[in-house]
Design a protein around this motif. Structure first.
Motif, PDB file in Angstrom:
ATOM      1  N   SER A   8      30.247 -81.657  88.604  1.00 27.31           N
ATOM      2  CA  SER A   8      29.998 -82.039  89.996  1.00 27.31           C
ATOM      3  C   SER A   8      31.244 -82.616  90.666  1.00 27.31           C
ATOM      4  CB  SER A   8      28.848 -83.040  90.074  1.00 27.31           C
ATOM      5  OG  SER A   8      29.245 -84.303  89.581  1.00 27.31           O
ATOM      6  N   LEU A   9      32.241 -82.994  89.880  1.00 29.92           N
ATOM      7  CA  LEU A   9      33.476 -83.534  90.434  1.00 29.92           C
ATOM      8  C   LEU A   9      34.480 -82.451  90.837  1.00 29.92           C
ATOM      9  CD1 LEU A   9      34.053 -86.525  88.000  1.00 29.92           C
ATOM     10  CD2 LEU A   9      33.155 -86.599  90.327  1.00 29.92           C
ATOM     11  N   ALA A  10      34.119 -81.201  90.667  1.00 30.22           N
ATOM     12  CA  ALA A  10      35.007 -80.102  91.074  1.00 30.22           C
ATOM     13  C   ALA A  10      35.373 -80.283  92.542  1.00 30.22           C
ATOM     14  CB  ALA A  10      34.329 -78.755  90.858  1.00 30.22           C
ATOM     15  N   ARG A  11      36.586 -79.950  92.882  1.00 27.57           N
ATOM     16  CA  ARG A  11      37.105 -80.172  94.222  1.00 27.57           C
ATOM     17  C   ARG A  11      36.432 -79.313  95.278  1.00 27.57           C
ATOM     18  NH1 ARG A  11      43.172 -80.215  94.547  1.00 27.57           N
ATOM     19  NH2 ARG A  11      42.842 -81.978  95.905  1.00 27.57           N
ATOM     20  N   SER A  12      35.749 -78.271  94.865  1.00 31.31           N
ATOM     21  CA  SER A  12      35.087 -77.371  95.803  1.00 31.31           C
ATOM     22  C   SER A  12      33.615 -77.219  95.408  1.00 31.31           C
ATOM     23  CB  SER A  12      35.768 -76.001  95.775  1.00 31.31           C
ATOM     24  OG  SER A  12      34.944 -75.017  96.331  1.00 31.31           O
ATOM     25  N   PRO A  13      32.685 -77.510  96.315  1.00 28.76           N
ATOM     26  CA  PRO A  13      31.265 -77.334  95.992  1.00 28.76           C
ATOM     27  C   PRO A  13      30.913 -75.888  95.642  1.00 28.76           C
ATOM     28  CG  PRO A  13      31.525 -78.586  98.030  1.00 28.76           C
ATOM     29  CD  PRO A  13      32.881 -78.092  97.632  1.00 28.76           C
ATOM     30  N   ASP A  58      60.861 -65.871  91.691  1.00 33.00           N
ATOM     31  CA  ASP A  58      60.744 -64.468  92.081  1.00 33.00           C
ATOM     32  C   ASP A  58      59.712 -64.259  93.190  1.00 33.00           C
ATOM     33  OD1 ASP A  58      58.444 -64.905  90.673  1.00 33.00           O
ATOM     34  OD2 ASP A  58      58.707 -63.267  89.259  1.00 33.00           O
ATOM     35  N   GLY A  59      59.268 -65.338  93.814  1.00 29.35           N
ATOM     36  CA  GLY A  59      58.369 -65.240  94.951  1.00 29.35           C
ATOM     37  C   GLY A  59      56.890 -65.271  94.621  1.00 29.35           C
ATOM     38  N   ARG A  60      56.538 -65.340  93.332  1.00 23.81           N
ATOM     39  CA  ARG A  60      55.113 -65.365  92.970  1.00 23.81           C
ATOM     40  C   ARG A  60      54.511 -66.731  93.303  1.00 23.81           C
ATOM     41  NH1 ARG A  60      54.641 -63.323  86.997  1.00 23.81           N
ATOM     42  NH2 ARG A  60      56.432 -64.676  86.781  1.00 23.81           N
ATOM     43  N   LEU A  61      53.281 -66.704  93.760  1.00 21.98           N
ATOM     44  CA  LEU A  61      52.588 -67.895  94.216  1.00 21.98           C
ATOM     45  C   LEU A  61      52.210 -68.824  93.077  1.00 21.98           C
ATOM     46  CD1 LEU A  61      51.313 -69.215  96.756  1.00 21.98           C
ATOM     47  CD2 LEU A  61      49.229 -67.973  96.213  1.00 21.98           C
ATOM     48  N   ARG A  62      52.368 -70.119  93.306  1.00 21.95           N
ATOM     49  CA  ARG A  62      51.922 -71.163  92.381  1.00 21.95           C
ATOM     50  C   ARG A  62      50.875 -72.001  93.104  1.00 21.95           C
ATOM     51  NH1 ARG A  62      54.316 -72.274  87.794  1.00 21.95           N
ATOM     52  NH2 ARG A  62      56.143 -71.101  87.225  1.00 21.95           N
ATOM     53  N   VAL A  63      49.822 -72.390  92.369  1.00 17.93           N
ATOM     54  CA  VAL A  63      48.737 -73.186  92.957  1.00 17.93           C
ATOM     55  C   VAL A  63      48.325 -74.290  91.999  1.00 17.93           C
ATOM     56  CG1 VAL A  63      47.809 -71.273  94.332  1.00 17.93           C
ATOM     57  CG2 VAL A  63      46.938 -71.666  92.034  1.00 17.93           C
ATOM     58  N   LEU A  64      47.764 -75.350  92.569  1.00 19.88           N
ATOM     59  CA  LEU A  64      47.119 -76.366  91.754  1.00 19.88           C
ATOM     60  C   LEU A  64      45.750 -75.848  91.363  1.00 19.88           C
ATOM     61  CD1 LEU A  64      48.038 -79.547  93.800  1.00 19.88           C
ATOM     62  CD2 LEU A  64      49.163 -78.657  91.750  1.00 19.88           C
ATOM     63  N   CYS A  65      45.199 -76.359  90.282  1.00 22.09           N
ATOM     64  CA  CYS A  65      43.883 -75.918  89.845  1.00 22.09           C
ATOM     65  C   CYS A  65      42.855 -76.266  90.917  1.00 22.09           C
ATOM     66  CB  CYS A  65      43.510 -76.581  88.523  1.00 22.09           C
ATOM     67  SG  CYS A  65      41.846 -76.161  87.953  1.00 22.09           S
ATOM     68  N   PRO A  66      42.091 -75.283  91.393  1.00 22.02           N
ATOM     69  CA  PRO A  66      41.108 -75.572  92.430  1.00 22.02           C
ATOM     70  C   PRO A  66      39.903 -76.366  91.927  1.00 22.02           C
ATOM     71  CG  PRO A  66      41.038 -73.253  91.836  1.00 22.02           C
ATOM     72  CD  PRO A  66      42.178 -73.868  91.084  1.00 22.02           C
ATOM     73  N   LEU A  67      39.762 -76.522  90.619  1.00 20.08           N
ATOM     74  CA  LEU A  67      38.648 -77.309  90.072  1.00 20.08           C
ATOM     75  C   LEU A  67      39.033 -78.773  89.875  1.00 20.08           C
ATOM     76  CD1 LEU A  67      37.179 -74.906  87.364  1.00 20.08           C
ATOM     77  CD2 LEU A  67      36.341 -75.329  89.671  1.00 20.08           C
ATOM     78  N   CYS A  68      40.128 -79.005  89.170  1.00 22.67           N
ATOM     79  CA  CYS A  68      40.501 -80.379  88.815  1.00 22.67           C
ATOM     80  C   CYS A  68      41.668 -80.922  89.630  1.00 22.67           C
ATOM     81  CB  CYS A  68      40.815 -80.475  87.326  1.00 22.67           C
ATOM     82  SG  CYS A  68      42.301 -79.595  86.812  1.00 22.67           S
ATOM     83  N   GLY A  69      42.411 -80.052  90.295  1.00 21.06           N
ATOM     84  CA  GLY A  69      43.539 -80.484  91.101  1.00 21.06           C
ATOM     85  C   GLY A  69      44.826 -80.684  90.329  1.00 21.06           C
ATOM     86  N   ASP A  70      44.808 -80.411  89.031  1.00 23.79           N
ATOM     87  CA  ASP A  70      46.009 -80.598  88.208  1.00 23.79           C
ATOM     88  C   ASP A  70      46.995 -79.454  88.396  1.00 23.79           C
ATOM     89  OD1 ASP A  70      45.120 -82.949  87.130  1.00 23.79           O
ATOM     90  OD2 ASP A  70      44.559 -82.106  85.192  1.00 23.79           O
TER      91      ASP A  70
END
Length: 119
Positions: A8-13, A58-70
């Motif tokens: 339930s603490l996931a960053r996105s419902p 090389d231009g590839r996208l990096r993201v934080l984890c959409p569940l935990c934010g790490d």
């Protein structure tokens, strides 16, 4: 109960709801399939992020984890490389630190499958 709280603490419902689909798993094969499909859906969601953590050399996208934010433990990178870096984080493969939210849902699914087969 603790695992359900972690989910339930996931960053996105929407993603937390996606993790709830593990309740339908009754075998270990179903758990494996669920984990792969869910990771794919989370990666797809992350690829549409409006706030990427940056781009690789090389231009590839990096993201934080959409569940935990790490992000990765490396001091040189601000986010997980899409697709494979985030997949490794979600599934805990290749000796990577697994997402705590995904791990909680995965462990619930494994427990349910173990009870279903009588172990």
């Amino acid at each position: 109960m603790a695992r359900a709280t972690i989910i339930s603490l996931a960053r996105s419902p929407e993603l937390a709801e996606l993790l709830q689909h593990q309740f339908s798993c009754k075998t270990f094969d179903e758990v494996y399939d669920w984990a792969q499909r869910t990771a794919d859906s989370i990666i797809e969601s992350a690829s549409r992020t409006e706030n990427p953590a940056g781009r690789n050399w090389d231009g590839r996208l990096r993201v934080l984890c959409p569940l935990c934010g790490d992000g990765p433990q490396s001091p040189y990178d601000d986010g997980f490389l899409l697709d494979e870096g985030l997949r490794r984080h979600l599934l805990g493969t290749y000796n990577s630190r697994q997402c705590s939210v995904f791990r909680a849902a995965h462990e619930m699914a494994l427990d349910r499958a173990a009870r279903a087969v009588g172990r």
